[in-house]
Design a protein around this motif. Structure first.
Motif, PDB file in Angstrom:
ATOM      1  N   ASP A   1      -1.895  -3.052  -7.585  1.00  0.00           N
ATOM      2  CA  ASP A   1      -0.986  -2.657  -6.506  1.00  0.00           C
ATOM      3  C   ASP A   1       0.458  -2.676  -6.998  1.00  0.00           C
ATOM      4  O   ASP A   1       1.247  -1.807  -6.632  1.00  0.00           O
ATOM      5  CB  ASP A   1      -1.161  -3.575  -5.293  1.00  0.00           C
TER       6      ASP A   1
ATOM      7  N   ASN B   1      -4.469  -5.005   6.177  1.00  0.00           N
ATOM      8  CA  ASN B   1      -3.900  -6.193   5.548  1.00  0.00           C
ATOM      9  C   ASN B   1      -4.528  -7.482   6.061  1.00  0.00           C
ATOM     10  O   ASN B   1      -4.692  -8.437   5.294  1.00  0.00           O
ATOM     11  CB  ASN B   1      -2.383  -6.201   5.675  1.00  0.00           C
TER      12      ASN B   1
ATOM     13  N   ASN C   1      -5.714  -5.932  -5.754  1.00  0.00           N
ATOM     14  CA  ASN C   1      -4.749  -6.059  -4.671  1.00  0.00           C
ATOM     15  C   ASN C   1      -3.414  -6.660  -5.064  1.00  0.00           C
ATOM     16  O   ASN C   1      -2.481  -6.640  -4.261  1.00  0.00           O
ATOM     17  CB  ASN C   1      -5.365  -6.858  -3.521  1.00  0.00           C
ATOM     18  N   LEU C   2      -3.295  -7.175  -6.265  1.00  0.00           N
ATOM     19  CA  LEU C   2      -2.003  -7.668  -6.731  1.00  0.00           C
ATOM     20  C   LEU C   2      -1.552  -6.885  -7.963  1.00  0.00           C
ATOM     21  O   LEU C   2      -0.596  -6.119  -7.898  1.00  0.00           O
ATOM     22  CB  LEU C   2      -2.057  -9.177  -7.038  1.00  0.00           C
TER      23      LEU C   2
ATOM     24  N   HIS D   1       4.427 -10.010   0.534  1.00  0.00           N
ATOM     25  CA  HIS D   1       4.326  -8.582   0.252  1.00  0.00           C
ATOM     26  C   HIS D   1       4.059  -7.791   1.539  1.00  0.00           C
ATOM     27  O   HIS D   1       4.664  -6.734   1.754  1.00  0.00           O
ATOM     28  CB  HIS D   1       3.203  -8.352  -0.775  1.00  0.00           C
TER      29      HIS D   1
ATOM     30  N   MET E   1      -6.381  -9.892   3.499  1.00  0.00           N
ATOM     31  CA  MET E   1      -5.953 -11.291   3.392  1.00  0.00           C
ATOM     32  C   MET E   1      -7.134 -12.226   3.640  1.00  0.00           C
ATOM     33  O   MET E   1      -7.288 -13.231   2.941  1.00  0.00           O
ATOM     34  CB  MET E   1      -4.823 -11.593   4.376  1.00  0.00           C
TER      35      MET E   1
ATOM     36  N   TYR F   1       3.879 -10.379  -7.816  1.00  0.00           N
ATOM     37  CA  TYR F   1       2.536  -9.975  -8.226  1.00  0.00           C
ATOM     38  C   TYR F   1       2.357  -9.962  -9.734  1.00  0.00           C
ATOM     39  O   TYR F   1       1.353 -10.453 -10.245  1.00  0.00           O
ATOM     40  CB  TYR F   1       2.210  -8.586  -7.688  1.00  0.00           C
TER      41      TYR F   1
ATOM     42  N   LEU G   1      -9.157 -12.244   0.492  1.00  0.00           N
ATOM     43  CA  LEU G   1      -8.459 -12.992  -0.560  1.00  0.00           C
ATOM     44  C   LEU G   1      -8.534 -14.495  -0.301  1.00  0.00           C
ATOM     45  O   LEU G   1      -8.843 -15.274  -1.213  1.00  0.00           O
ATOM     46  CB  LEU G   1      -7.002 -12.532  -0.666  1.00  0.00           C
TER      47      LEU G   1
ATOM     48  N   TYR H   1       0.898 -12.454  -1.385  1.00  0.00           N
ATOM     49  CA  TYR H   1       0.389 -11.335  -0.584  1.00  0.00           C
ATOM     50  C   TYR H   1       1.020 -11.346   0.810  1.00  0.00           C
ATOM     51  O   TYR H   1       1.394 -10.290   1.339  1.00  0.00           O
ATOM     52  CB  TYR H   1      -1.135 -11.375  -0.513  1.00  0.00           C
TER      53      TYR H   1
ATOM     54  N   SER I   1      -8.288  -9.791  -6.718  1.00  0.00           N
ATOM     55  CA  SER I   1      -6.846 -10.015  -6.867  1.00  0.00           C
ATOM     56  C   SER I   1      -6.220  -9.058  -7.872  1.00  0.00           C
ATOM     57  O   SER I   1      -5.064  -8.674  -7.707  1.00  0.00           O
ATOM     58  CB  SER I   1      -6.550 -11.467  -7.244  1.00  0.00           C
TER      59      SER I   1
END
Length: 165
Positions: A94, A57, A90-91, A27, A61, A119, A64, A24, A87
């Motif tokens: 995403d 972000n 967001n992973l 990213h 974060m 990801y 996460l 992340y 996750s």
């Protein structure tokens, strides 16, 4: 079955989940350098500025990292479930967002490279371990992944389009 998973049964999962915040972070760098906020505004038709990008972000974060720490320390099924919800949104979802928009718009989506190269494989390994080490049932895993898709949809609708209908 108890809420806590014996660490002897899940050593790989609880070590590998730390790859998610690392991916992340990379990213975020790719999106920032690629001008994600401007891309959202000028290409996608949403609205985002650099401050909103940074704040979103940072918050994502922090969530996460909190979920990874909670899952790694407690080994609880609830923590694992919530980590998969967050996750996957967001992973994994995403990554799908970046791939689909790159294809649909025929233009690079800032974040595409880390989404595709980090990801997707990390999400697949985490999924395989969560199921293989029986940290979640297949039904719970699918529910978490579906909730993650809904979460990603909400993030796009709220964060990029500010609840526009």
């Amino acid at each position: 079955m108890t809420d806590t998973v014996a660490s002897a049964r899940s050593p790989r999962f609880h070590r590998l989940i730390w790859l998610m915040p690392a991916a992340y972070a990379l990213h975020i760098v790719e999106e920032h350098r690629g001008g994600f906020a401007a891309w959202v505004t000028h290409v996608v038709g949403g609205e985002m500025n650099d401050l909103a990008f940074a704040l979103n972000n940072a918050a994502f974060m922090a969530i996460l990292l909190a979920l990874v720490v909670w899952t790694a320390v407690s080994k609880s099924r609830l923590a694992t479930f919530l980590l998969i919800v967050w996750s996957s949104g967001n992973l994994f979802w995403d990554a799908l967002f970046h791939v689909v928009l790159t294809q649909a718009l025929d233009r690079y989506s800032p974040g595409l490279v880390t989404a595709a190269l980090l990801y997707v494989p990390i999400s697949l390994v985490v999924a395989q371990l969560a199921l293989g080490e029986r940290l979640l049932t297949p039904r719970a895993f699918l529910a978490a992944t579906a909730l993650g898709a809904g979460l990603m949809g909400l993030v796009i609708w709220c964060g990029l389009f500010h609840f526009a209908v």
